[in-house]
Write an enzyme that holds these catalytic residues in place. Sequence first.
Site, PDB file in Angstrom:
ATOM      1  N   LEU A 162      36.364  45.854  91.528  1.00 28.47           N
ATOM      2  CA  LEU A 162      36.793  47.258  91.473  1.00 28.47           C
ATOM      3  C   LEU A 162      38.231  47.360  91.956  1.00 28.47           C
ATOM      4  O   LEU A 162      39.008  48.190  91.497  1.00 28.47           O
ATOM      5  CB  LEU A 162      35.897  48.110  92.361  1.00 28.47           C
ATOM      6  CG  LEU A 162      34.405  48.048  92.064  1.00 28.47           C
ATOM      7  CD1 LEU A 162      33.620  48.822  93.117  1.00 28.47           C
ATOM      8  CD2 LEU A 162      34.127  48.590  90.677  1.00 28.47           C
ATOM      9  N   GLY A 163      38.554  46.513  92.944  1.00 31.42           N
ATOM     10  CA  GLY A 163      39.898  46.518  93.495  1.00 31.42           C
ATOM     11  C   GLY A 163      40.037  45.401  94.500  1.00 31.42           C
ATOM     12  O   GLY A 163      39.046  44.789  94.887  1.00 31.42           O
ATOM     13  N   HIS A 202      38.988  52.570 100.181  1.00 35.85           N
ATOM     14  CA  HIS A 202      38.496  51.313 100.767  1.00 35.85           C
ATOM     15  C   HIS A 202      39.608  50.260 100.850  1.00 35.85           C
ATOM     16  O   HIS A 202      39.837  49.655 101.900  1.00 35.85           O
ATOM     17  CB  HIS A 202      37.331  50.823  99.890  1.00 35.85           C
ATOM     18  CG  HIS A 202      36.753  49.495 100.241  1.00 35.85           C
ATOM     19  ND1 HIS A 202      35.511  49.352 100.819  1.00 35.85           N
ATOM     20  CD2 HIS A 202      37.210  48.225 100.075  1.00 35.85           C
ATOM     21  CE1 HIS A 202      35.243  48.078 101.008  1.00 35.85           C
ATOM     22  NE2 HIS A 202      36.254  47.358 100.559  1.00 35.85           N
ATOM     23  N   GLU A 203      40.306  50.055  99.752  1.00 38.97           N
ATOM     24  CA  GLU A 203      41.329  48.992  99.719  1.00 38.97           C
ATOM     25  C   GLU A 203      42.504  49.321 100.646  1.00 38.97           C
ATOM     26  O   GLU A 203      43.074  48.424 101.274  1.00 38.97           O
ATOM     27  CB  GLU A 203      41.820  48.751  98.295  1.00 38.97           C
ATOM     28  CG  GLU A 203      40.743  48.323  97.291  1.00 38.97           C
ATOM     29  CD  GLU A 203      39.953  47.088  97.695  1.00 38.97           C
ATOM     30  OE1 GLU A 203      40.436  46.290  98.521  1.00 38.97           O
ATOM     31  OE2 GLU A 203      38.822  46.932  97.186  1.00 38.97           O
ATOM     32  N   TRP A 214      30.216  45.116 107.902  1.00 46.43           N
ATOM     33  CA  TRP A 214      29.259  44.056 108.252  1.00 46.43           C
ATOM     34  C   TRP A 214      29.989  42.758 108.637  1.00 46.43           C
ATOM     35  O   TRP A 214      29.348  41.761 108.956  1.00 46.43           O
ATOM     36  CB  TRP A 214      28.266  43.807 107.106  1.00 46.43           C
ATOM     37  CG  TRP A 214      28.881  43.178 105.886  1.00 46.43           C
ATOM     38  CD1 TRP A 214      28.873  41.847 105.556  1.00 46.43           C
ATOM     39  CD2 TRP A 214      29.596  43.828 104.831  1.00 46.43           C
ATOM     40  NE1 TRP A 214      29.556  41.638 104.376  1.00 46.43           N
ATOM     41  CE2 TRP A 214      30.002  42.839 103.910  1.00 46.43           C
ATOM     42  CE3 TRP A 214      29.953  45.168 104.564  1.00 46.43           C
ATOM     43  CZ2 TRP A 214      30.736  43.143 102.756  1.00 46.43           C
ATOM     44  CZ3 TRP A 214      30.675  45.452 103.414  1.00 46.43           C
ATOM     45  CH2 TRP A 214      31.063  44.460 102.533  1.00 46.43           C
ATOM     46  N   ASP A 222      33.445  43.647 112.679  1.00 46.73           N
ATOM     47  CA  ASP A 222      34.674  44.193 112.094  1.00 46.73           C
ATOM     48  C   ASP A 222      35.690  44.488 113.195  1.00 46.73           C
ATOM     49  O   ASP A 222      36.692  45.145 112.955  1.00 46.73           O
ATOM     50  CB  ASP A 222      34.371  45.451 111.272  1.00 46.73           C
ATOM     51  CG  ASP A 222      33.743  46.559 112.111  1.00 46.73           C
ATOM     52  OD1 ASP A 222      33.515  46.360 113.330  1.00 46.73           O
ATOM     53  OD2 ASP A 222      33.488  47.643 111.547  1.00 46.73           O
TER      54      ASP A 222
HETATM   55  N1  ARG Z   1      36.705  45.163  96.799  1.00 48.93           N
HETATM   56  C1  ARG Z   1      35.494  45.889  96.530  1.00 48.93           C
HETATM   57  C2  ARG Z   1      34.969  45.427  95.192  1.00 48.93           C
HETATM   58  O1  ARG Z   1      35.766  45.127  94.314  1.00 48.93           O
HETATM   59  C3  ARG Z   1      35.740  47.368  96.499  1.00 48.93           C
HETATM   60  C4  ARG Z   1      34.558  48.178  96.828  1.00 48.93           C
HETATM   61  C5  ARG Z   1      34.864  49.666  96.694  1.00 48.93           C
HETATM   62  N2  ARG Z   1      33.668  50.444  96.797  1.00 48.93           N
HETATM   63  C6  ARG Z   1      33.514  51.656  96.234  1.00 48.93           C
HETATM   64  N3  ARG Z   1      32.413  52.329  96.408  1.00 48.93           N
HETATM   65  N4  ARG Z   1      34.441  52.155  95.503  1.00 48.93           N
HETATM   66  O2  ARG Z   1      33.781  45.379  94.967  1.00 48.93           O
HETATM   67 ZN    ZN Z   2      36.622  45.379 100.715  1.00 49.44          ZN
END
Ligand code: ARG
Ligand code: ZN
Length: 303
Positions: A162-163, A202-203, A214, A222
């Site tokens: 997602l990122g 989040h990023e 976690w 963390d």
């Molecule tokens: N780095 C995580 C991934 O790519 C990002 C999670 C973001 N979570 C969200 N609910 N948008 O999975």
């Molecule tokens: Zn992350």
Amino acid sequence: HQHYLQNPSYKDFHEQLEAYTASYVQQQGAAKRTRATLYKIPVVVHVIHNGESVGSGANISVAQINSQIAVLNKDFRLLNTDSLLPSNGFWPYTDDCEIEFCLATLAPNGLSTSGIDRFNYGQSTYDYADIDGIIKPNTIWDRNKYLNIWVCKFGGSASTLLGFATPPGAPVDEDGVVIGTTNFGTTGNVASPYNKGRTATHEIGHFFNLRHIWGDTFCGTDFIADTAPAEEANYGCKSYPYNANNSCGGDAKGEMYMNYMDYVDDNCINMFTSGQAARMQAALNGPRSGLLTSNGCGSPHSI
Ligand code: ARG
Ligand code: ZN
């Protein structure tokens, strides 16, 4: 995908940063933020596309970009309308991070800008090698003055993402946040259940030195006192309380799955804690302090 985490000089840097962060957070205390000062972060959004016209496919619209900035300005100020109610056991831990974001108005060359930088790299998708090896070094604006956000369609080695983000200490030509086209913002080319702009929230948490709640191992840490202990990542959506009295010593409130630094769906995450706010402010007064004196959004607004 953080090869430099293994490199010894980064390890030293990281240990020193952790010591500095712990003392900064201790001085601040676990109290709620006072909302006396705001940190304003100039942002440049690099839109990486394949020759589509503006507003179509990967060449996302200005409205989509603005919708993401609006989410950030809610989430990092605890102004999000889906924040916890006082009846939720984790409500006392929710906090305002006192961080705001603005699309840059002044580019590194001193000329005025929209804060949006569009690039046709002639591919329909991009993998890690494309992004870190080619796109980032060729497009990045001074990472000490701007939060660089690249938006592109992921493929190959990056296809399930997602990122992703770099924490403090990353190489100068790689430092910033990358978000998948359809997970960026709340309108335009977005896809449920990651269509509420929370991937960027989040990023950017990682960019300001937050870890997953976690701790990336079973019952890991963390380095934050007020995020409840969690066994592992949570996905989808949960209902409160989830995994009460868990095996990491959690209590009846269970896991803080609604924290932005977990993995649940966008419409089920809604909070940072006071400890996370303090840790991000430590980063802003430490390795990210260049952002506080940046004139990327006009005259600097710092503490
Ligand atoms: N780095 C995580 C991934 O790519 C990002 C999670 C973001 N979570 C969200 N609910 N948008 O999975
Ligand atoms: Zn992350």
